[in-house]
Design a protein around this motif. Sequence first.
Motif, PDB file in Angstrom:
ATOM      1  N   ALA A  41       0.850  -1.195   0.000  1.00  0.00           N
ATOM      2  CA  ALA A  41       0.000   0.000   0.000  1.00  0.00           C
ATOM      3  C   ALA A  41       0.884   1.244   0.000  1.00  0.00           C
ATOM      4  CB  ALA A  41      -0.924  -0.014   1.210  1.00  0.00           C
ATOM      5  N   ILE A  42       1.869   1.253  -0.893  1.00  0.00           N
ATOM      6  CA  ILE A  42       2.850   2.344  -0.918  1.00  0.00           C
ATOM      7  C   ILE A  42       2.241   3.608  -1.499  1.00  0.00           C
ATOM      8  CG2 ILE A  42       5.122   3.074  -1.717  1.00  0.00           C
ATOM      9  CD1 ILE A  42       5.809   0.080  -2.045  1.00  0.00           C
ATOM     10  N   TYR A  43       1.631   3.470  -2.658  1.00  0.00           N
ATOM     11  CA  TYR A  43       1.095   4.640  -3.356  1.00  0.00           C
ATOM     12  C   TYR A  43      -0.380   4.791  -2.990  1.00  0.00           C
ATOM     13  CZ  TYR A  43       0.062   7.768  -7.266  1.00  0.00           C
ATOM     14  OH  TYR A  43      -0.342   8.838  -8.041  1.00  0.00           O
ATOM     15  N   THR A  44      -0.634   5.231  -1.751  1.00  0.00           N
ATOM     16  CA  THR A  44      -1.986   5.344  -1.205  1.00  0.00           C
ATOM     17  C   THR A  44      -2.027   6.513  -0.225  1.00  0.00           C
ATOM     18  OG1 THR A  44      -1.574   3.985   0.758  1.00  0.00           O
ATOM     19  CG2 THR A  44      -2.216   2.807  -1.265  1.00  0.00           C
ATOM     20  N   ASN A  45      -3.201   6.733   0.344  1.00  0.00           N
ATOM     21  CA  ASN A  45      -3.349   7.675   1.463  1.00  0.00           C
ATOM     22  C   ASN A  45      -3.751   6.916   2.729  1.00  0.00           C
ATOM     23  OD1 ASN A  45      -5.917   6.976   0.701  1.00  0.00           O
ATOM     24  ND2 ASN A  45      -6.770   9.030   0.954  1.00  0.00           N
ATOM     25  N   LEU A  46      -3.228   5.709   2.859  1.00  0.00           N
ATOM     26  CA  LEU A  46      -3.559   4.827   3.977  1.00  0.00           C
ATOM     27  C   LEU A  46      -3.328   5.530   5.315  1.00  0.00           C
ATOM     28  CD1 LEU A  46      -4.347   1.731   4.063  1.00  0.00           C
ATOM     29  CD2 LEU A  46      -1.956   1.319   4.674  1.00  0.00           C
ATOM     30  N   SER A  47      -4.319   5.464   6.197  1.00  0.00           N
ATOM     31  CA  SER A  47      -4.186   6.070   7.523  1.00  0.00           C
ATOM     32  C   SER A  47      -3.470   5.112   8.476  1.00  0.00           C
ATOM     33  CB  SER A  47      -5.569   6.408   8.096  1.00  0.00           C
ATOM     34  OG  SER A  47      -6.280   5.216   8.405  1.00  0.00           O
ATOM     35  N   ILE A  61       3.338  -2.920   3.631  1.00  0.00           N
ATOM     36  CA  ILE A  61       4.260  -1.839   3.271  1.00  0.00           C
ATOM     37  C   ILE A  61       3.431  -0.631   2.873  1.00  0.00           C
ATOM     38  CG2 ILE A  61       6.203  -1.140   1.835  1.00  0.00           C
ATOM     39  CD1 ILE A  61       6.570  -4.083   1.131  1.00  0.00           C
ATOM     40  N   ALA A  62       3.595   0.490   3.569  1.00  0.00           N
ATOM     41  CA  ALA A  62       2.833   1.699   3.273  1.00  0.00           C
ATOM     42  C   ALA A  62       3.781   2.838   2.897  1.00  0.00           C
ATOM     43  CB  ALA A  62       1.983   2.085   4.469  1.00  0.00           C
ATOM     44  N   TRP A  63       3.210   4.002   2.637  1.00  0.00           N
ATOM     45  CA  TRP A  63       4.016   5.162   2.284  1.00  0.00           C
ATOM     46  C   TRP A  63       4.857   5.623   3.477  1.00  0.00           C
ATOM     47  CZ3 TRP A  63       2.436   9.320   5.304  1.00  0.00           C
ATOM     48  CH2 TRP A  63       1.128   9.282   5.798  1.00  0.00           C
ATOM     49  N   LYS A  64       6.012   6.205   3.161  1.00  0.00           N
ATOM     50  CA  LYS A  64       6.887   6.704   4.217  1.00  0.00           C
ATOM     51  C   LYS A  64       6.433   8.092   4.653  1.00  0.00           C
ATOM     52  CE  LYS A  64      11.071   4.221   2.798  1.00  0.00           C
ATOM     53  NZ  LYS A  64      12.487   4.343   2.395  1.00  0.00           N
ATOM     54  N   ARG A  65       6.689   8.387   5.915  1.00  0.00           N
ATOM     55  CA  ARG A  65       6.240   9.661   6.472  1.00  0.00           C
ATOM     56  C   ARG A  65       6.807  10.846   5.691  1.00  0.00           C
ATOM     57  NH1 ARG A  65       3.719  10.197  11.024  1.00  0.00           N
ATOM     58  NH2 ARG A  65       4.378   8.136  11.713  1.00  0.00           N
ATOM     59  N   GLU A  66       8.073  10.749   5.253  1.00  0.00           N
ATOM     60  CA  GLU A  66       8.679  11.876   4.538  1.00  0.00           C
ATOM     61  C   GLU A  66       8.065  12.091   3.161  1.00  0.00           C
ATOM     62  OE1 GLU A  66      11.722   8.428   4.324  1.00  0.00           O
ATOM     63  OE2 GLU A  66      10.284   9.262   5.750  1.00  0.00           O
ATOM     64  N   ALA A  67       7.490  11.037   2.592  1.00  0.00           N
ATOM     65  CA  ALA A  67       6.850  11.166   1.280  1.00  0.00           C
ATOM     66  C   ALA A  67       5.424  11.668   1.414  1.00  0.00           C
ATOM     67  CB  ALA A  67       6.862   9.828   0.545  1.00  0.00           C
ATOM     68  N   GLY A  68       4.725  11.215   2.432  1.00  0.00           N
ATOM     69  CA  GLY A  68       3.344  11.610   2.638  1.00  0.00           C
ATOM     70  C   GLY A  68       2.385  10.772   1.803  1.00  0.00           C
ATOM     71  N   PRO A  69       1.077  10.894   2.064  1.00  0.00           N
ATOM     72  CA  PRO A  69       0.082  10.143   1.292  1.00  0.00           C
ATOM     73  C   PRO A  69       0.121  10.535  -0.173  1.00  0.00           C
ATOM     74  CG  PRO A  69      -0.976  11.795   2.701  1.00  0.00           C
ATOM     75  CD  PRO A  69       0.456  11.744   3.099  1.00  0.00           C
ATOM     76  N   GLY A  71       2.431  10.349  -2.082  1.00  0.00           N
ATOM     77  CA  GLY A  71       3.645  11.104  -2.375  1.00  0.00           C
ATOM     78  C   GLY A  71       4.846  10.285  -2.791  1.00  0.00           C
ATOM     79  N   THR A  72       4.704   8.967  -2.897  1.00  0.00           N
ATOM     80  CA  THR A  72       5.851   8.126  -3.249  1.00  0.00           C
ATOM     81  C   THR A  72       6.092   8.176  -4.758  1.00  0.00           C
ATOM     82  OG1 THR A  72       5.314   6.647  -1.417  1.00  0.00           O
ATOM     83  CG2 THR A  72       6.859   5.819  -3.072  1.00  0.00           C
ATOM     84  N   HIS A  73       7.251   8.629  -5.150  1.00  0.00           N
ATOM     85  CA  HIS A  73       7.597   8.721  -6.570  1.00  0.00           C
ATOM     86  C   HIS A  73       7.675   7.327  -7.172  1.00  0.00           C
ATOM     87  CE1 HIS A  73      10.329   9.705 -10.035  1.00  0.00           C
ATOM     88  NE2 HIS A  73       9.504  10.725 -10.082  1.00  0.00           N
ATOM     89  N   TRP A  74       7.367   7.227  -8.465  1.00  0.00           N
ATOM     90  CA  TRP A  74       7.314   5.909  -9.101  1.00  0.00           C
ATOM     91  C   TRP A  74       8.643   5.168  -9.018  1.00  0.00           C
ATOM     92  CZ3 TRP A  74      10.392   4.729 -13.320  1.00  0.00           C
ATOM     93  CH2 TRP A  74      10.966   5.798 -14.016  1.00  0.00           C
ATOM     94  N   GLU A  75       9.771   5.881  -9.086  1.00  0.00           N
ATOM     95  CA  GLU A  75      11.072   5.209  -8.977  1.00  0.00           C
ATOM     96  C   GLU A  75      11.274   4.654  -7.573  1.00  0.00           C
ATOM     97  OE1 GLU A  75      14.607   6.949 -10.820  1.00  0.00           O
ATOM     98  OE2 GLU A  75      13.305   8.536 -11.590  1.00  0.00           O
ATOM     99  N   ASP A  76      10.918   5.438  -6.556  1.00  0.00           N
ATOM    100  CA  ASP A  76      11.052   4.968  -5.172  1.00  0.00           C
ATOM    101  C   ASP A  76      10.155   3.754  -4.922  1.00  0.00           C
ATOM    102  OD1 ASP A  76      12.773   7.088  -4.704  1.00  0.00           O
ATOM    103  OD2 ASP A  76      11.160   8.418  -4.035  1.00  0.00           O
ATOM    104  N   ASN A  77       8.970   3.797  -5.501  1.00  0.00           N
ATOM    105  CA  ASN A  77       8.040   2.677  -5.386  1.00  0.00           C
ATOM    106  C   ASN A  77       8.667   1.407  -5.947  1.00  0.00           C
ATOM    107  OD1 ASN A  77       5.770   1.037  -5.256  1.00  0.00           O
ATOM    108  ND2 ASN A  77       4.405   2.505  -6.204  1.00  0.00           N
ATOM    109  N   ALA A  78       9.203   1.510  -7.166  1.00  0.00           N
ATOM    110  CA  ALA A  78       9.797   0.340  -7.817  1.00  0.00           C
ATOM    111  C   ALA A  78      11.000  -0.185  -7.042  1.00  0.00           C
ATOM    112  CB  ALA A  78      10.201   0.696  -9.248  1.00  0.00           C
ATOM    113  N   ARG A  79      11.834   0.729  -6.544  1.00  0.00           N
ATOM    114  CA  ARG A  79      13.037   0.290  -5.819  1.00  0.00           C
ATOM    115  C   ARG A  79      12.677  -0.370  -4.492  1.00  0.00           C
ATOM    116  NH1 ARG A  79      15.611   5.256  -8.157  1.00  0.00           N
ATOM    117  NH2 ARG A  79      17.074   4.403  -9.691  1.00  0.00           N
ATOM    118  N   ARG A 133       5.863  15.330  -9.010  1.00  0.00           N
ATOM    119  CA  ARG A 133       6.295  13.967  -8.673  1.00  0.00           C
ATOM    120  C   ARG A 133       5.105  13.032  -8.487  1.00  0.00           C
ATOM    121  NH1 ARG A 133      11.375  12.963  -6.980  1.00  0.00           N
ATOM    122  NH2 ARG A 133      10.684  11.453  -5.414  1.00  0.00           N
ATOM    123  N   TYR A 134       3.907  13.476  -8.929  1.00  0.00           N
ATOM    124  CA  TYR A 134       2.679  12.724  -8.698  1.00  0.00           C
ATOM    125  C   TYR A 134       2.061  12.308 -10.030  1.00  0.00           C
ATOM    126  CZ  TYR A 134      -2.156  11.873  -7.180  1.00  0.00           C
ATOM    127  OH  TYR A 134      -3.382  11.327  -6.945  1.00  0.00           O
TER     128      TYR A 134
END
Length: 252
Positions: A41-47, A61-69, A71-79, A133-134
């Motif tokens: 659940a990386i590219y989401t607004n999961l609470s 696996i959810a989005w990182k706090r520094e990226a925000g809901p 906010g995960t860039h496609w390259e970061d998602n893939a990596r 980046r969205y």
Amino acid sequence: MPHATGPWAAHLLDGHDPASLAGSELPYETLLGLAPDLIVAIYTNLSQEEYDRLATIAPTIAWKREAGPWGTHWEDNARLLGRVLDRRQAAETLIARVHDSFRSIRERYPRFNGAHGIAGNSAGGTFVIRGSRYDTGSLLTGLGITYPPDILRRPGASPMMHFSWEQAHLISRDLDVILWDVHGGQDIPAMARRMEMLGVYPGEGRIVFNDATSLVSMAMASQSVLSFPYAAALIAPRLAAALAGNAPVPAD
């Protein structure tokens, strides 16, 4: 789309019949019955509450706090997925292929390089600028189209920036093209007239109205290493027409 899988990835199903869990609510009971080994659940607004509940079903696996809901860039998602699945090199290969497809399109349409544009959509009485980046914004910048510096320097700039229509002057300067998602029931010609009246862009031929339910829109929204090359090949000719002032008004 069958199994919520677009043509850019359908060939990888290899005869499997995955369950589609599309909807506005998380189907916890259905997920529990599927007994997944991993929930992505990386590219989401999961609470936090939703994450905690999903984590009781399987490692999540959810989005990182520094990226925000969202906010995960496609390259970061893939990596990140490459690390989790122990397929780091495969992830890097797929990322490189996306950049190769972007580079090929930039060479075919040199007018993209340095052009100013944004991606957006309307939401109720407001409009939304989708950050550089969205999903659609990230695709534009990959193709060489530059976001206006004033937008990127705004305090609190985020993956999705909401504005009232009275603030349209904030994006009205030095804008060559707009990629605009159109949701059901919206009057496209009326929207074009409103945007022209507010001086958001220099003429209706400069905007690509894109049906939010179309395959190309879904491919851009998926912002994956597989969907981006598919979306870029389809949207590039329409962006080129818009930069020449010849974009058709109706969404397709």
